[in-house]
Design a protein around this motif. Structure first.
Motif, PDB file in Angstrom:
ATOM      1  N   LEU A  41      31.300  35.076  41.402  1.00  0.00           N
ATOM      2  CA  LEU A  41      31.681  35.810  42.603  1.00  0.00           C
ATOM      3  C   LEU A  41      32.956  36.584  42.285  1.00  0.00           C
ATOM      4  CD1 LEU A  41      29.651  33.695  43.618  1.00  0.00           C
ATOM      5  CD2 LEU A  41      31.042  33.470  45.674  1.00  0.00           C
ATOM      6  N   VAL A  42      32.839  37.905  42.245  1.00  0.00           N
ATOM      7  CA  VAL A  42      33.899  38.756  41.720  1.00  0.00           C
ATOM      8  C   VAL A  42      34.707  39.378  42.860  1.00  0.00           C
ATOM      9  CG1 VAL A  42      34.426  40.697  40.204  1.00  0.00           C
ATOM     10  CG2 VAL A  42      32.406  39.277  39.746  1.00  0.00           C
ATOM     11  N   VAL A  43      36.027  39.246  42.778  1.00  0.00           N
ATOM     12  CA  VAL A  43      36.939  39.819  43.771  1.00  0.00           C
ATOM     13  C   VAL A  43      37.524  41.120  43.211  1.00  0.00           C
ATOM     14  CG1 VAL A  43      38.971  39.420  45.209  1.00  0.00           C
ATOM     15  CG2 VAL A  43      37.530  37.484  44.529  1.00  0.00           C
ATOM     16  N   GLU A  71      24.607  36.057  37.031  1.00  0.00           N
ATOM     17  CA  GLU A  71      24.504  36.873  38.236  1.00  0.00           C
ATOM     18  C   GLU A  71      25.894  37.210  38.757  1.00  0.00           C
ATOM     19  OE1 GLU A  71      20.687  35.902  40.878  1.00  0.00           O
ATOM     20  OE2 GLU A  71      21.924  34.116  40.521  1.00  0.00           O
ATOM     21  N   MET A  72      26.047  38.413  39.277  1.00  0.00           N
ATOM     22  CA  MET A  72      27.334  38.868  39.792  1.00  0.00           C
ATOM     23  C   MET A  72      27.241  39.201  41.284  1.00  0.00           C
ATOM     24  SD  MET A  72      29.484  38.798  37.278  1.00  0.00           S
ATOM     25  CE  MET A  72      29.306  38.459  35.506  1.00  0.00           C
ATOM     26  N   PHE A  73      28.018  38.488  42.082  1.00  0.00           N
ATOM     27  CA  PHE A  73      28.122  38.745  43.514  1.00  0.00           C
ATOM     28  C   PHE A  73      29.437  39.452  43.814  1.00  0.00           C
ATOM     29  CE2 PHE A  73      24.923  35.496  43.572  1.00  0.00           C
ATOM     30  CZ  PHE A  73      24.198  35.685  44.747  1.00  0.00           C
ATOM     31  N   VAL A  74      29.419  40.304  44.828  1.00  0.00           N
ATOM     32  CA  VAL A  74      30.648  40.880  45.377  1.00  0.00           C
ATOM     33  C   VAL A  74      31.252  39.837  46.313  1.00  0.00           C
ATOM     34  CG1 VAL A  74      31.652  42.772  46.697  1.00  0.00           C
ATOM     35  CG2 VAL A  74      29.665  43.191  45.207  1.00  0.00           C
ATOM     36  N   HIS A  75      32.532  39.543  46.127  1.00  0.00           N
ATOM     37  CA  HIS A  75      33.180  38.456  46.869  1.00  0.00           C
ATOM     38  C   HIS A  75      34.374  39.016  47.639  1.00  0.00           C
ATOM     39  CE1 HIS A  75      33.997  34.352  47.857  1.00  0.00           C
ATOM     40  NE2 HIS A  75      35.010  34.170  47.039  1.00  0.00           N
ATOM     41  N   ILE A 122      31.715  47.157  41.294  1.00  0.00           N
ATOM     42  CA  ILE A 122      31.181  46.108  40.425  1.00  0.00           C
ATOM     43  C   ILE A 122      29.884  46.553  39.765  1.00  0.00           C
ATOM     44  CG2 ILE A 122      30.211  43.773  40.440  1.00  0.00           C
ATOM     45  CD1 ILE A 122      32.426  43.119  42.545  1.00  0.00           C
ATOM     46  N   GLU A 123      29.041  47.250  40.491  1.00  0.00           N
ATOM     47  CA  GLU A 123      27.795  47.729  39.885  1.00  0.00           C
ATOM     48  C   GLU A 123      28.058  48.759  38.810  1.00  0.00           C
ATOM     49  OE1 GLU A 123      24.642  46.842  43.508  1.00  0.00           O
ATOM     50  OE2 GLU A 123      25.228  48.922  43.099  1.00  0.00           O
ATOM     51  N   ASP A 124      29.067  49.584  38.981  1.00  0.00           N
ATOM     52  CA  ASP A 124      29.431  50.540  37.936  1.00  0.00           C
ATOM     53  C   ASP A 124      29.899  49.818  36.674  1.00  0.00           C
ATOM     54  OD1 ASP A 124      30.026  53.320  37.034  1.00  0.00           O
ATOM     55  OD2 ASP A 124      32.079  52.567  37.023  1.00  0.00           O
ATOM     56  N   ILE A 125      30.627  48.716  36.857  1.00  0.00           N
ATOM     57  CA  ILE A 125      31.148  47.962  35.715  1.00  0.00           C
ATOM     58  C   ILE A 125      30.035  47.224  34.980  1.00  0.00           C
ATOM     59  CG2 ILE A 125      32.591  45.980  35.063  1.00  0.00           C
ATOM     60  CD1 ILE A 125      34.499  46.862  37.351  1.00  0.00           C
ATOM     61  N   ILE A 126      29.147  46.546  35.727  1.00  0.00           N
ATOM     62  CA  ILE A 126      28.143  45.700  35.070  1.00  0.00           C
ATOM     63  C   ILE A 126      26.867  46.460  34.715  1.00  0.00           C
ATOM     64  CG2 ILE A 126      29.071  43.630  36.173  1.00  0.00           C
ATOM     65  CD1 ILE A 126      26.684  43.665  38.088  1.00  0.00           C
ATOM     66  N   GLY A 127      26.705  47.669  35.248  1.00  0.00           N
ATOM     67  CA  GLY A 127      25.552  48.483  34.883  1.00  0.00           C
ATOM     68  C   GLY A 127      24.233  48.017  35.458  1.00  0.00           C
ATOM     69  N   PRO A 129      22.422  46.259  39.565  1.00  0.00           N
ATOM     70  CA  PRO A 129      22.746  45.902  40.954  1.00  0.00           C
ATOM     71  C   PRO A 129      23.462  44.553  41.039  1.00  0.00           C
ATOM     72  CG  PRO A 129      20.476  46.668  40.769  1.00  0.00           C
ATOM     73  CD  PRO A 129      20.971  46.473  39.370  1.00  0.00           C
ATOM     74  N   ALA A 130      24.387  44.443  41.976  1.00  0.00           N
ATOM     75  CA  ALA A 130      24.991  43.154  42.273  1.00  0.00           C
ATOM     76  C   ALA A 130      23.936  42.247  42.892  1.00  0.00           C
ATOM     77  CB  ALA A 130      26.160  43.330  43.233  1.00  0.00           C
ATOM     78  N   ALA A 131      24.068  40.941  42.661  1.00  0.00           N
ATOM     79  CA  ALA A 131      23.089  40.001  43.199  1.00  0.00           C
ATOM     80  C   ALA A 131      23.163  39.913  44.712  1.00  0.00           C
ATOM     81  CB  ALA A 131      23.308  38.614  42.581  1.00  0.00           C
ATOM     82  N   GLY A 132      24.361  40.132  45.267  1.00  0.00           N
ATOM     83  CA  GLY A 132      24.516  40.037  46.703  1.00  0.00           C
ATOM     84  C   GLY A 132      25.978  40.048  47.090  1.00  0.00           C
TER      85      GLY A 132
END
Length: 246
Positions: A41-43, A71-75, A122-127, A129-132
Motif C-alpha cells: 500500500l503506497v503513500v 500488487e500495488m494499492f494507492v494508500h 503510482i501507475e506511471d511509476i509501476i507501468g 494499473p494499481a490494484a485498488g
C-alpha cells in the motif's frame, strides 16, 4: 491436500521514508510465503515529508517490486488526517487511529482529486494499473465512498471486508489481522487479537493480514507476525487481491 482458502498479506505505508522497514517486512513475508505473492500500500507523500514524485531511486525499486508480482494499492495521498470531525467520525478519528484517517473527513471533490492524483502517479511509476485503493487506517467518510465509485479503482477494503469499488459487491468478509506499535496498551491488545485470530479465523475462506513499518521496532510484534503467517500458510494459499475478481 490443495489449499482452496486464500491468505491475503499486505505491507502498509510504503514510501521513500519507510524503505528500510519495508525491506525487512518483505524478507519476513518471503520466508513464510515462499514467493512475492502479497500487496503493498503506497503513500504518495507520507505526512507531506516523503514525496514519492521526487524519489527517483525509490520509484525504480517500486517498479521492480511490481514487476516481480507484488500488487500495488494507492494508500491515500498524505495519510495524515487534518479534518475536523463530529459525531461518529470524531470517535473513529480519536480511537481508531493516531491522526492518520486522511479520508475520513474529506468532501467528495477533494477525495476524488487525491485518489486520481495518487492513481496517476503510482501507475506511471509501476507501468501498470494499481490494484485498488485502500484508505489510510481503513477509514472512509461519505465523501470518500462517493469518490471511490468514480475514481476507476477495481478494489477497496476496510477493517471488515474487501469489495469491488466499481459495483460495491462484497468479495471477502472477516476482520483484518494487524498489529499496533504506538503504545504498550495497543501493542498488547494487537498481540492478543493475533493470538486469538490464529485459533478462531482458520475456517474463513479468506484471511487478511496487514503489517506496518512500525511493527519492525518491536521484537514481540515481529514474532507474532511470523507465528501468524506460519499458522495460516498451512491452511490458506498465499494469493493476490485480484484473485477475488476472477
Amino acid at each position: 491436500m490443495p489449499r482452496s482458502k486464500r491468505l491475503l498479506a499486505s505491507i502498509h505505508d510504503v514510501g521513500p521514508g519507510s524503505f528500510t522497514a519495508v525491506e525487512q517486512l518483505i524478507d519476513l513475508f518471503e520466508q513464510r510465503l515462499g514467493e512475492r505473492r502479497f500487496a503493498m500500500l503506497v503513500v504518495p507523500d507520507h505526512w507531506g515529508n516523503h514525496p514519492l514524485r521526487d524519489a527517483r531511486a525509490f520509484q525504480t525499486r517500486l517498479r521492480a517490486w511490481a514487476d516481480e508480482g507484488i500488487e500495488m494499492f494507492v494508500h491515500g495521498w498524505y495519510h495524515r488526517d487534518t479534518a475536523t470531525h463530529h459525531g461518529a467520525a470524531s470517535f473513529k478519528a480519536r480511537h481508531m487511529t493516531a491522526g492518520e484517517g486522511e479520508f475520513l473527513g474529506l468532501d467528495t471533490a477533494t477525495a476524488l482529486q487525491r485518489m486520481r492524483d495518487g492513481k496517476a502517479l503510482i501507475e506511471d511509476i509501476i507501468g501498470r494499473p494499481a490494484a485498488g485503493f485502500i484508505a489510510p487506517a481503513w477509514l472512509y467518510g461519505e465523501g470518500a465512498m462517493a469518490a471511490l465509485r468514480q475514481a476507476g479503482f477495481a478494489l477497496a477494503e476496510d477493517h471488515w471486508k474487501v469489495w469491488d469499488a466499481r459495483t460495491d459487491a462484497v468479495l471477502a468478509k472477516g476482520p483484518v489481522i494487524t498489529w499496533a506499535s504506538r503504545s504498550r496498551a495497543r501493542t498488547a491488545s494487537s498481540l492478543a487479537f493475533a493470538a486469538l485470530a490464529r485459533g478462531a479465523l482458520g475456517a474463513l475462506p479468506c484471511v487478511r493480514l496487514a503489517v506496518h513499518p512500525g511493527d519492525t521496532t518491536k521484537a514481540a510484534l515481529l514474532a507474532s507476525i511470523d507465528a501468524t503467517l506460519a499458522r495460516f500458510v498451512r491452511s490458506h494459499r498465499p494469493g493476490r487481491y485480484a484473485d477475488l475478481l476472477a
